[in-house]
Design a protein around this motif. Structure first.
Motif, PDB file in Angstrom:
ATOM      1  N   TYR A  40       0.843  -1.181   0.000  1.00 54.43           N
ATOM      2  CA  TYR A  40       0.000   0.000   0.000  1.00 54.43           C
ATOM      3  C   TYR A  40       0.885   1.240   0.000  1.00 54.43           C
ATOM      4  CZ  TYR A  40      -4.153  -2.778   0.832  1.00 54.43           C
ATOM      5  OH  TYR A  40      -5.189  -3.680   0.701  1.00 54.43           O
ATOM      6  N   THR A  41       0.574   2.149  -0.914  1.00 60.84           N
ATOM      7  CA  THR A  41       1.373   3.359  -1.083  1.00 60.84           C
ATOM      8  C   THR A  41       0.478   4.582  -1.018  1.00 60.84           C
ATOM      9  OG1 THR A  41       2.929   2.182  -2.526  1.00 60.84           O
ATOM     10  CG2 THR A  41       2.960   4.588  -2.612  1.00 60.84           C
ATOM     11  N   CYS A  42       0.916   5.579  -0.288  1.00 60.39           N
ATOM     12  CA  CYS A  42       0.172   6.829  -0.291  1.00 60.39           C
ATOM     13  C   CYS A  42       0.816   7.791  -1.290  1.00 60.39           C
ATOM     14  CB  CYS A  42       0.092   7.460   1.095  1.00 60.39           C
ATOM     15  SG  CYS A  42       1.636   8.095   1.752  1.00 60.39           S
ATOM     16  N   ALA A  43       0.019   8.714  -1.750  1.00 58.02           N
ATOM     17  CA  ALA A  43       0.495   9.680  -2.726  1.00 58.02           C
ATOM     18  C   ALA A  43      -0.217  11.000  -2.502  1.00 58.02           C
ATOM     19  CB  ALA A  43       0.240   9.169  -4.144  1.00 58.02           C
ATOM     20  N   ALA A  44       0.343  12.052  -3.050  1.00 53.00           N
ATOM     21  CA  ALA A  44      -0.223  13.390  -2.915  1.00 53.00           C
ATOM     22  C   ALA A  44      -0.471  13.962  -4.293  1.00 53.00           C
ATOM     23  CB  ALA A  44       0.727  14.288  -2.128  1.00 53.00           C
ATOM     24  N   ALA A  45      -1.663  14.475  -4.478  1.00 53.03           N
ATOM     25  CA  ALA A  45      -2.045  15.066  -5.757  1.00 53.03           C
ATOM     26  C   ALA A  45      -2.415  16.531  -5.565  1.00 53.03           C
ATOM     27  CB  ALA A  45      -3.227  14.309  -6.349  1.00 53.03           C
ATOM     28  N   SER A  46      -2.175  17.328  -6.591  1.00 54.72           N
ATOM     29  CA  SER A  46      -2.480  18.755  -6.512  1.00 54.72           C
ATOM     30  C   SER A  46      -3.970  19.034  -6.638  1.00 54.72           C
ATOM     31  CB  SER A  46      -1.722  19.511  -7.605  1.00 54.72           C
ATOM     32  OG  SER A  46      -0.321  19.388  -7.408  1.00 54.72           O
ATOM     33  N   ALA A  47      -4.691  18.086  -7.213  1.00 55.36           N
ATOM     34  CA  ALA A  47      -6.122  18.276  -7.399  1.00 55.36           C
ATOM     35  C   ALA A  47      -6.868  16.993  -7.092  1.00 55.36           C
ATOM     36  CB  ALA A  47      -6.417  18.722  -8.834  1.00 55.36           C
ATOM     37  N   TYR A  48      -8.081  17.123  -6.556  1.00 55.93           N
ATOM     38  CA  TYR A  48      -8.902  15.950  -6.254  1.00 55.93           C
ATOM     39  C   TYR A  48      -9.311  15.238  -7.534  1.00 55.93           C
ATOM     40  CZ  TYR A  48     -12.614  13.245  -3.966  1.00 55.93           C
ATOM     41  OH  TYR A  48     -13.402  12.222  -3.483  1.00 55.93           O
ATOM     42  N   SER A  49      -9.701  16.024  -8.517  1.00 61.71           N
ATOM     43  CA  SER A  49     -10.090  15.447  -9.798  1.00 61.71           C
ATOM     44  C   SER A  49      -8.884  14.792 -10.454  1.00 61.71           C
ATOM     45  CB  SER A  49     -10.648  16.548 -10.708  1.00 61.71           C
ATOM     46  OG  SER A  49     -10.941  16.024 -11.982  1.00 61.71           O
ATOM     47  N   GLY A  50      -9.014  13.564 -10.817  1.00 56.33           N
ATOM     48  CA  GLY A  50      -7.925  12.852 -11.478  1.00 56.33           C
ATOM     49  C   GLY A  50      -6.968  12.157 -10.536  1.00 56.33           C
ATOM     50  N   SER A  51      -7.147  12.342  -9.233  1.00 53.29           N
ATOM     51  CA  SER A  51      -6.185  11.785  -8.274  1.00 53.29           C
ATOM     52  C   SER A  51      -6.193  10.269  -8.251  1.00 53.29           C
ATOM     53  CB  SER A  51      -6.444  12.337  -6.870  1.00 53.29           C
ATOM     54  OG  SER A  51      -7.744  11.998  -6.432  1.00 53.29           O
ATOM     55  N   LYS A  97       1.593  13.755  -7.492  1.00 58.33           N
ATOM     56  CA  LYS A  97       2.850  14.490  -7.612  1.00 58.33           C
ATOM     57  C   LYS A  97       3.965  13.883  -6.757  1.00 58.33           C
ATOM     58  CE  LYS A  97       4.361  19.322  -7.753  1.00 58.33           C
ATOM     59  NZ  LYS A  97       3.945  20.735  -7.496  1.00 58.33           N
ATOM     60  N   TYR A  98       3.597  13.322  -5.629  1.00 57.13           N
ATOM     61  CA  TYR A  98       4.565  12.714  -4.716  1.00 57.13           C
ATOM     62  C   TYR A  98       4.047  11.337  -4.288  1.00 57.13           C
ATOM     63  CZ  TYR A  98       6.007  17.599  -4.412  1.00 57.13           C
ATOM     64  OH  TYR A  98       6.396  18.875  -4.715  1.00 57.13           O
ATOM     65  N   TRP A  99       4.995  10.436  -4.028  1.00 62.23           N
ATOM     66  CA  TRP A  99       4.633   9.072  -3.649  1.00 62.23           C
ATOM     67  C   TRP A  99       5.520   8.586  -2.508  1.00 62.23           C
ATOM     68  CZ3 TRP A  99       5.605  10.909  -8.468  1.00 62.23           C
ATOM     69  CH2 TRP A  99       4.543  10.905  -9.383  1.00 62.23           C
ATOM     70  N   GLY A 100       4.940   7.767  -1.645  1.00 61.84           N
ATOM     71  CA  GLY A 100       5.732   7.148  -0.604  1.00 61.84           C
ATOM     72  C   GLY A 100       6.383   5.876  -1.108  1.00 61.84           C
ATOM     73  N   GLN A 101       7.047   5.172  -0.200  1.00 60.36           N
ATOM     74  CA  GLN A 101       7.757   3.942  -0.562  1.00 60.36           C
ATOM     75  C   GLN A 101       6.863   2.719  -0.454  1.00 60.36           C
ATOM     76  OE1 GLN A 101      10.999   3.703  -1.786  1.00 60.36           O
ATOM     77  NE2 GLN A 101      10.630   5.894  -1.976  1.00 60.36           N
ATOM     78  N   GLY A 102       5.796   2.830   0.293  1.00 58.01           N
ATOM     79  CA  GLY A 102       4.872   1.717   0.429  1.00 58.01           C
ATOM     80  C   GLY A 102       5.086   0.910   1.696  1.00 58.01           C
ATOM     81  N   THR A 103       4.027   0.238   2.116  1.00 60.79           N
ATOM     82  CA  THR A 103       4.083  -0.640   3.277  1.00 60.79           C
ATOM     83  C   THR A 103       3.312  -1.924   2.948  1.00 60.79           C
ATOM     84  OG1 THR A 103       3.698  -0.778   5.673  1.00 60.79           O
ATOM     85  CG2 THR A 103       2.041   0.392   4.391  1.00 60.79           C
ATOM     86  N   GLN A 104       3.860  -3.049   3.371  1.00 64.22           N
ATOM     87  CA  GLN A 104       3.264  -4.335   3.032  1.00 64.22           C
ATOM     88  C   GLN A 104       2.126  -4.681   3.983  1.00 64.22           C
ATOM     89  OE1 GLN A 104       4.145  -6.746   0.485  1.00 64.22           O
ATOM     90  NE2 GLN A 104       2.234  -7.691   1.199  1.00 64.22           N
TER      91      GLN A 104
END
Length: 124
Positions: free
Chosen positions: A94-105, A112-119
């Protein structure tokens, strides 16, 4: 620049619960829509859910709707993914990410940014 670090993954039995956290650096956390994705080796990456910057809007994949809940604490620069009634098919990174806009996220490349993930592993 925003750095994202996930935590909370692990091994759980089917029917159990886990809460993932994603801590973000930076002062602009509340301006970003935060998303969760998951990936099983050999399969397509799957959108799990998203939450708007204010927390007022959320969306979920049909596969997790009613079982998973996304929330955020902007004072702590953290987004959470509460996972209940877990199934073996929820096993993934599971990976979290950050988007500049809700639409299309919901699209990985629109973030725009992504974490490394966790199992997360769910045993039957």
């Amino acid at each position: 620049q925003v750095q994202l670090v996930e935590s909370g993954g692990g091994l759980v039995q089917a029917g159990g619960s886990l809460r993932l956290s994603c801590a973000a650096s930076g002062r602009t956390f509340s301006t970003y829509t935060m998303t969760w994705f998951r990936r099983v080796p050999g399969k397509e990456r799957e959108f799990v859910g998203a939450i708007s910057g204010s927390g007022g809007s959320t969306s979920y994949a049909d596969s997790v709707k009613g079982r998973f809940t996304i929330s955020r604490d902007n004072a702590k620069n953290t987004v959470y993914l509460q996972m209940n009634s877990l199934k073996p098919e929820d096993t993934a990174v599971y990976t979290c990410a950050a988007a500049s806009a809700y639409s299309g996220s919901a699209q990985w490349a629109r973030n725009k940014y992504w974490g490394q993930g966790t199992q997360v592993t769910v045993s039957s």
